[in-house]
Design an enzyme around this catalytic site. Structure first.
Site, PDB file in Angstrom:
ATOM      1  N   LYS A 172       0.830  -1.212   0.000  1.00  0.00           N
ATOM      2  CA  LYS A 172       0.000   0.000   0.000  1.00  0.00           C
ATOM      3  C   LYS A 172       0.861   1.256   0.000  1.00  0.00           C
ATOM      4  O   LYS A 172       0.629   2.190  -0.775  1.00  0.00           O
ATOM      5  CB  LYS A 172      -0.927   0.001   1.232  1.00  0.00           C
ATOM      6  N   GLU A 198       1.743   6.686  11.984  1.00  0.00           N
ATOM      7  CA  GLU A 198       2.885   6.091  11.303  1.00  0.00           C
ATOM      8  C   GLU A 198       4.007   5.778  12.301  1.00  0.00           C
ATOM      9  O   GLU A 198       4.201   6.487  13.291  1.00  0.00           O
ATOM     10  CB  GLU A 198       3.425   7.035  10.237  1.00  0.00           C
ATOM     11  N   ARG A 199       4.736   4.728  12.000  1.00  0.00           N
ATOM     12  CA  ARG A 199       5.960   4.463  12.769  1.00  0.00           C
ATOM     13  C   ARG A 199       7.015   5.495  12.386  1.00  0.00           C
ATOM     14  O   ARG A 199       7.069   5.956  11.239  1.00  0.00           O
ATOM     15  CB  ARG A 199       6.467   3.051  12.470  1.00  0.00           C
TER      16      ARG A 199
END
Length: 473
Positions: A172, A198-199
């Site tokens: 993705k 998000e990381r």
């Protein structure tokens, strides 16, 4: 710099806060109950100080006529019962400027890229109503991406909404990076990326890869990271959308609004719902799921100033497309791109399932007769091949009728032709990324369907661009 506090080098100063409107009553993680002398309205931003550092509180629930329940947008370690609470005078506002292009920001407009503070030309409230229906434009035309399988079978609509659905590890984020490059290179547009939960590693890699491939200068990255308050993760999508609306209204260019990941937006809302004491609804999701998704999706519209085209990555829990969160997001989309783990396991990238993916605007009037006919015939070949796969596995290709054998052979070549290397992955692969115009894709598929490439080996069709670049005349 916080959401409401912009120094003299930027836009405005916060309203004077002379007297506190109340004090901290209870603190439960990010949830702060405030005893108030005058009850602030919902979504009003309150401020309390921890060691002279401001902590922003968003009012989300009224407990009674003198108590408000809020969610902190910063860490609450060190917050004490009885600390004075001040009213900021309004809702959360986002500082805006055309200089935001090329920057990595948090939802408050503060830089995360070690660059100088954003010099704001104006500010807008994060929560806003969508434009009036009379001022909006319907989706119009196809936004070409140069990605063969998407342009052919599930085309992006200019001014529409597209969802990338798939489990973990099916590509993705790589697709989103390729879309950002395509909008900048093919359409001279700008991109706004919302990193929801998000990381830190993912954000760092995305920022560096965009710097290296030259797309960062036409993009704004807004991150609410995984280790931050659920209030921040819940609002980062709306903050990024406010930047997209600003760029649409001021630059008048095509804006690509990307969100990775829309499911984490729903998760953050679910966390907040539990913290606020609401009873869960279907499968444990918040009872306000549909209205929260609509609050975001209804603002992704095109106006007379410009188009906003949205691409949203959606994590599918346990690959279950009937999950309530997935279903709520799907209801707002024009195009669905289903990324299949089976396709990825076979080495077909992008791992788009050509039969499950599609668009609500796949009709002759919108696409034109040629595009519609070619897409329909390609789907027919791929669907027939899928029907025959079990028979081929058990009995072999030789047991099929001559007509079915021909359909299967052409479908296998079409499967491989619809793969391609991406520019975003050039550093990891030996193949250079390719972009194929839609008209070339249609011409190549027509050639496959006519049988022009029946003598060509399947390997010659795999991970290539246009067939004219590979097959000698």
């Amino acid at each position: 710099m916080n959401a409401l506090e912009v120094d003299s080098d930027t836009l405005t100063a916060p309203p004077a806060m002379l007297e506190p409107i109340g004090h901290v009553l209870e603190v439960h993680g990010p949830v702060v109950d405030v005893a108030c002398t005058s009850l602030p309205p919902l979504h009003r931003m309150l401020e309390v100080a921890i060691d002279n550092a401001p902590v922003m509180l968003e009012v989300l629930h009224h407990l009674d006529t003198h108590q408000a329940r809020s969610v902190a947008l910063h860490r609450t370690a060190g917050l004490r019962r009885g600390d004075p609470v001040y009213d900021s005078g309004g809702p959360l506002r986002v500082p805006l400027s055309a200089a935001c292009l090329g920057r990595l920001l948090d939802p408050f407009g503060a830089p995360l890229d070690d660059g100088p503070p954003l010099i704001a030309s104006e500010s807008r409230p994060l929560l806003a109503a969508p434009p009036a229906l009379s001022d909006t434009l319907a989706p119009s035309g196809i936004l070409e991406t140069g990605i063969k399988v998407i342009d052919l079978l599930c085309p992006f609509v200019r001014g529409g909404k597209t969802g990338l659905f798939g489990g973990a590890g099916v590509g993705k984020t790589v697709l989103i990076m390729e879309f950002m490059r395509a909008v900048a290179a093919l359409h001279s547009g700008v991109s706004v990326f919302a990193g929801v939960g998000e990381r830190i590693r993912e954000g760092h890699e995305l920022w560096h890869e965009m710097k290296d491939n030259g797309t960062l200068s036409s993009a704004v990255l807004v991150f609410g990271q995984m280790d931050e308050s659920p209030g921040v993760r819940f609002r980062v999508g709306l903050a990024a959308l406010t930047y997209a609306e600003f760029l649409r209204d001021t630059l008048g260019r095509d804006v690509l609004f990307l969100m990775d990941n829309a499911f984490r937006f729903v998760q953050a809302g679910s966390e907040l719902s539990g913290l606020l004491g609401r009873m869960p609804a279907t499968v444990g999701y918040q009872p306000t799921l549909s209205s929260e998704v609509a609050e975001l999706e209804d603002r992704i519209v095109s106006s007379r100033s410009g188009h906003i085209t949205s691409v949203q990555a959606v994590y599918v829990p346990a690959d279950d497309m009937t999950d309530p969160a997935v279903d709520a997001i799907l209801a707002h989309l024009d195009t669905r791109v289903i990324l299949s783990r089976t396709q990825a396991a076979k080495g077909f990238y992008p791992a788009v399932d050509p039969l499950a993916s599609g668009s609500s605007l796949m009709d002759r009037d919108f696409l034109g007769e040629r595009h519609y006919t070619v897409a329909h015939q390609v789907r027919e070949h791929l669907a027939r091949y899928r029907e025959l796969e079990d028979i081929i596995t058990m009995l072999g290709l030789e047991e099929l009728s001559p007509d079915d054998r021909l359909v299967v052979q052409r479908a296998r070549r079409l499967q491989r032709y619809l793969t391609q290397p991406f520019h975003a992955m050039t550093a990891q692969n030996t193949d250079r990324g390719v972009s194929v115009p839609l008209q070339q894709t249609l011409a190549d598929c027509e050639a496959f369907l006519r049988g022009d490439h029946d003598q060509l080996s399947e390997e010659r069709c795999y991970m290539r661009g246009a067939m004219s670049d590979q097959v000698p005349p």
